[in-house]
Design a protein around this motif. Structure first.
Motif, PDB file in Angstrom:
ATOM      1  N   PHE A 176       0.838  -1.198   0.000  1.00 57.40           N
ATOM      2  CA  PHE A 176       0.000   0.000   0.000  1.00 57.40           C
ATOM      3  C   PHE A 176       0.875   1.250   0.000  1.00 57.40           C
ATOM      4  CE2 PHE A 176      -2.332   3.072   2.855  1.00 57.40           C
ATOM      5  CZ  PHE A 176      -3.300   3.453   1.937  1.00 57.40           C
ATOM      6  N   GLU A 177       1.892   1.266   0.846  1.00 61.89           N
ATOM      7  CA  GLU A 177       2.783   2.425   0.909  1.00 61.89           C
ATOM      8  C   GLU A 177       3.618   2.554  -0.357  1.00 61.89           C
ATOM      9  OE1 GLU A 177       3.260   2.711   5.781  1.00 61.89           O
ATOM     10  OE2 GLU A 177       4.843   1.766   4.595  1.00 61.89           O
ATOM     11  N   ASP A 178       4.022   1.438  -0.918  1.00 63.73           N
ATOM     12  CA  ASP A 178       4.772   1.474  -2.168  1.00 63.73           C
ATOM     13  C   ASP A 178       3.917   2.082  -3.280  1.00 63.73           C
ATOM     14  OD1 ASP A 178       7.043   0.730  -3.924  1.00 63.73           O
ATOM     15  OD2 ASP A 178       5.608  -0.675  -4.791  1.00 63.73           O
ATOM     16  N   TYR A 179       2.657   1.698  -3.318  1.00 60.33           N
ATOM     17  CA  TYR A 179       1.721   2.259  -4.300  1.00 60.33           C
ATOM     18  C   TYR A 179       1.597   3.771  -4.120  1.00 60.33           C
ATOM     19  CZ  TYR A 179      -2.839   3.787  -6.006  1.00 60.33           C
ATOM     20  OH  TYR A 179      -3.858   4.501  -6.601  1.00 60.33           O
ATOM     21  N   LEU A 180       1.419   4.224  -2.877  1.00 64.59           N
ATOM     22  CA  LEU A 180       1.243   5.656  -2.631  1.00 64.59           C
ATOM     23  C   LEU A 180       2.482   6.447  -3.034  1.00 64.59           C
ATOM     24  CD1 LEU A 180      -0.605   5.722   0.831  1.00 64.59           C
ATOM     25  CD2 LEU A 180      -1.582   6.046  -1.449  1.00 64.59           C
ATOM     26  N   THR A 181       3.660   5.936  -2.717  1.00 63.68           N
ATOM     27  CA  THR A 181       4.882   6.673  -3.059  1.00 63.68           C
ATOM     28  C   THR A 181       5.044   6.799  -4.564  1.00 63.68           C
ATOM     29  OG1 THR A 181       6.253   4.662  -2.948  1.00 63.68           O
ATOM     30  CG2 THR A 181       6.046   5.975  -0.931  1.00 63.68           C
ATOM     31  N   ARG A 182       4.542   5.812  -5.307  1.00 66.30           N
ATOM     32  CA  ARG A 182       4.619   5.892  -6.766  1.00 66.30           C
ATOM     33  C   ARG A 182       3.564   6.812  -7.363  1.00 66.30           C
ATOM     34  NH1 ARG A 182       3.184   1.476  -8.691  1.00 66.30           N
ATOM     35  NH2 ARG A 182       3.029   0.049  -6.911  1.00 66.30           N
ATOM     36  N   GLN A 183       2.689   7.325  -6.524  1.00 68.64           N
ATOM     37  CA  GLN A 183       1.699   8.323  -6.959  1.00 68.64           C
ATOM     38  C   GLN A 183       2.096   9.737  -6.516  1.00 68.64           C
ATOM     39  OE1 GLN A 183      -0.504   6.864  -8.991  1.00 68.64           O
ATOM     40  NE2 GLN A 183       0.607   5.018  -8.340  1.00 68.64           N
ATOM     41  N   GLY A 184       3.290   9.866  -5.915  1.00 70.35           N
ATOM     42  CA  GLY A 184       3.750  11.187  -5.505  1.00 70.35           C
ATOM     43  C   GLY A 184       3.465  11.538  -4.064  1.00 70.35           C
ATOM     44  N   SER A 242       9.872  -0.947   6.725  1.00 69.30           N
ATOM     45  CA  SER A 242      10.856   0.122   6.566  1.00 69.30           C
ATOM     46  C   SER A 242      11.477   0.054   5.184  1.00 69.30           C
ATOM     47  CB  SER A 242      11.960   0.002   7.630  1.00 69.30           C
ATOM     48  OG  SER A 242      11.438   0.213   8.924  1.00 69.30           O
ATOM     49  N   THR A 243      11.344   1.120   4.428  1.00 67.89           N
ATOM     50  CA  THR A 243      11.916   1.179   3.078  1.00 67.89           C
ATOM     51  C   THR A 243      12.521   2.558   2.851  1.00 67.89           C
ATOM     52  OG1 THR A 243       9.884   2.003   2.033  1.00 67.89           O
ATOM     53  CG2 THR A 243      10.136  -0.401   2.217  1.00 67.89           C
ATOM     54  N   GLU A 244      13.321   2.673   1.791  1.00 61.75           N
ATOM     55  CA  GLU A 244      13.883   3.971   1.425  1.00 61.75           C
ATOM     56  C   GLU A 244      12.780   4.970   1.125  1.00 61.75           C
ATOM     57  OE1 GLU A 244      16.855   5.236   1.301  1.00 61.75           O
ATOM     58  OE2 GLU A 244      18.153   3.507   1.643  1.00 61.75           O
ATOM     59  N   ALA A 245      11.734   4.501   0.450  1.00 63.51           N
ATOM     60  CA  ALA A 245      10.655   5.395   0.033  1.00 63.51           C
ATOM     61  C   ALA A 245       9.713   5.754   1.171  1.00 63.51           C
ATOM     62  CB  ALA A 245       9.865   4.752  -1.112  1.00 63.51           C
ATOM     63  N   ALA A 246       9.555   4.850   2.136  1.00 61.19           N
ATOM     64  CA  ALA A 246       8.643   5.093   3.263  1.00 61.19           C
ATOM     65  C   ALA A 246       9.339   4.687   4.563  1.00 61.19           C
ATOM     66  CB  ALA A 246       7.344   4.311   3.076  1.00 61.19           C
ATOM     67  N   PRO A 247      10.310   5.485   5.003  1.00 61.59           N
ATOM     68  CA  PRO A 247      11.114   5.109   6.176  1.00 61.59           C
ATOM     69  C   PRO A 247      10.362   5.269   7.488  1.00 61.59           C
ATOM     70  CG  PRO A 247      11.699   7.309   5.457  1.00 61.59           C
ATOM     71  CD  PRO A 247      10.735   6.781   4.434  1.00 61.59           C
ATOM     72  N   TRP A 248      10.820   4.541   8.485  1.00 62.87           N
ATOM     73  CA  TRP A 248      10.395   4.747   9.864  1.00 62.87           C
ATOM     74  C   TRP A 248      11.446   5.603  10.566  1.00 62.87           C
ATOM     75  CZ3 TRP A 248       6.163   4.019  12.726  1.00 62.87           C
ATOM     76  CH2 TRP A 248       5.187   3.100  12.291  1.00 62.87           C
ATOM     77  N   TYR A 249      10.988   6.437  11.488  1.00 61.08           N
ATOM     78  CA  TYR A 249      11.877   7.177  12.373  1.00 61.08           C
ATOM     79  C   TYR A 249      11.541   6.759  13.802  1.00 61.08           C
ATOM     80  CZ  TYR A 249      12.746  10.092   8.288  1.00 61.08           C
ATOM     81  OH  TYR A 249      13.087  10.527   7.030  1.00 61.08           O
ATOM     82  N   VAL A 250      12.491   6.092  14.446  1.00 60.65           N
ATOM     83  CA  VAL A 250      12.305   5.661  15.833  1.00 60.65           C
ATOM     84  C   VAL A 250      12.834   6.783  16.713  1.00 60.65           C
ATOM     85  CG1 VAL A 250      12.799   3.878  17.537  1.00 60.65           C
ATOM     86  CG2 VAL A 250      12.508   3.256  15.137  1.00 60.65           C
ATOM     87  N   VAL A 251      11.942   7.704  17.072  1.00 54.84           N
ATOM     88  CA  VAL A 251      12.323   8.971  17.693  1.00 54.84           C
ATOM     89  C   VAL A 251      12.302   8.857  19.217  1.00 54.84           C
ATOM     90  CG1 VAL A 251      11.828  11.439  17.820  1.00 54.84           C
ATOM     91  CG2 VAL A 251      11.249  10.152  15.738  1.00 54.84           C
TER      92      VAL A 251
END
Length: 304
Positions: A176-184, A242-251
């Protein structure tokens, strides 16, 4: 300050907490009280955060004008980790017309009659806008995983509820996140990493203050009993998505001022990397603007 230097400075705040490859991720490797050695007074932190918010407001204005990219910020955390406060302070300077915040509560009857991602897709920010999910579709692999009886309310055919369901849902989320990132859609996911001890301290502080006690619920204490299960669920989710296009930040979340600085830096860096520019006007538009100027200046002369 040149763009390259700006991005380098921001990166020093956020790179230690950014996860783009989750296979080796271990939540135990991240200290909730970490501040990277920075020590700041409350006023200094507030001033730095204000500059970050002002910068973000400028970038958001160009994002809105360009009307091409959109930004989705996902916030997940245990209770009292400071999601609401972080969103409030980081986004304080952003034009409300270009930003939407959605706090997803217990799903309605209609939402339970659809797939688990259905209610979130409709809230994905449109081009030119920043969308904030205060809790998100990850709840369906976190709280539902810890409290498995909630799965029964989702009306899934029993044959499809197997031991693989959580791995399957995490794979669905990643796709789902991969799809969204490919839509901008630029996706940034923040897990505010609060310690067990600090959560207790904040709960007690809420109980001691009348203007804070309304935030406390007896269920908050009951959820603490499942702390280890939640940590395992978070670790599995971050590992799988966790991916380059949709990273997690463990803050780190034990120090609120540092939490807000890291989140602000991550958002500014992500938008800054887009190298956005205000749209250029066409020759026809330039002629129309010149004509409008001429008419306006003519009105001014007539008034004299």
């Amino acid at each position: 300050m040149p763009r390259k230097e700006i991005l380098g400075t921001l990166g020093s705040y956020i790179n230690p907490f950014r996860i783009t490859q989750g296979e080796e991720f271990r939540l135990a490797d991240f200290d909730p009280a970490d501040t990277l050695g920075f020590e700041m007074k409350k006023g200094e932190a507030a001033d730095l955060l204000r500059h970050g918010s002002e910068w973000l407001a400028i970038e958001q204005d160009v994002l809105y004008a360009q009307d091409s990219w959109s930004v989705l910020l996902v916030f997940q955390a245990m209770d009292a980790a400071g999601k609401d406060g972080t969103i409030k302070h980081v986004m304080s300077g952003v034009n409300p017309q270009g930003c939407d915040v959605f706090s997803f509560k217990q799903p309605s009857h209609e939402e339970l009659s659809h797939d688990f991602l259905w209610r979130y897709l409709a809230k994905v920010p449109q081009r030119g806008r920043i969308g904030i999910f205060n809790r998100s579709y990850y709840e369906d692999v976190l709280v539902v995983r810890v409290h498995r009886h909630l799965l029964e309310a989702q009306k899934i055919p029993p044959a499809l509820i197997t031991d693989k369901i959580w791995d399957e849902r995490l794979a669905d989320i990643a796709r789902f996140e991969d799809y969204l990132t490919r839509q901008g859609v630029i996706i940034l996911k923040f897990y505010l990493n609060l310690s067990y001890e600090e959560q207790k301290r904040r709960f007690l502080k809420r109980l001691d203050k009348p203007n804070k006690s309304w935030k406390f619920s007896p269920s908050d204490v009951r959820e603490r009993r499942h702390w280890d299960e939640y940590m395992q669920a978070y670790e599995a989710a971050i590992r799988a998505t966790s991916t380059e296009a949709a990273p997690w930040y463990v803050v780190p979340a034990d120090k609120k001022w540092f939490t807000r600085l890291v989140v602000a830096a991550a958002v500014v860096e992500a938008v800054e990397k887009l190298n956005l520019q205000y749209p250029e006007i066409s020759s026809d538009q330039a002629k129309a603007l010149a004509k409008a100027r001429e008419e306006l200046e003519g009105e001014k002369k007539a008034a004299k």
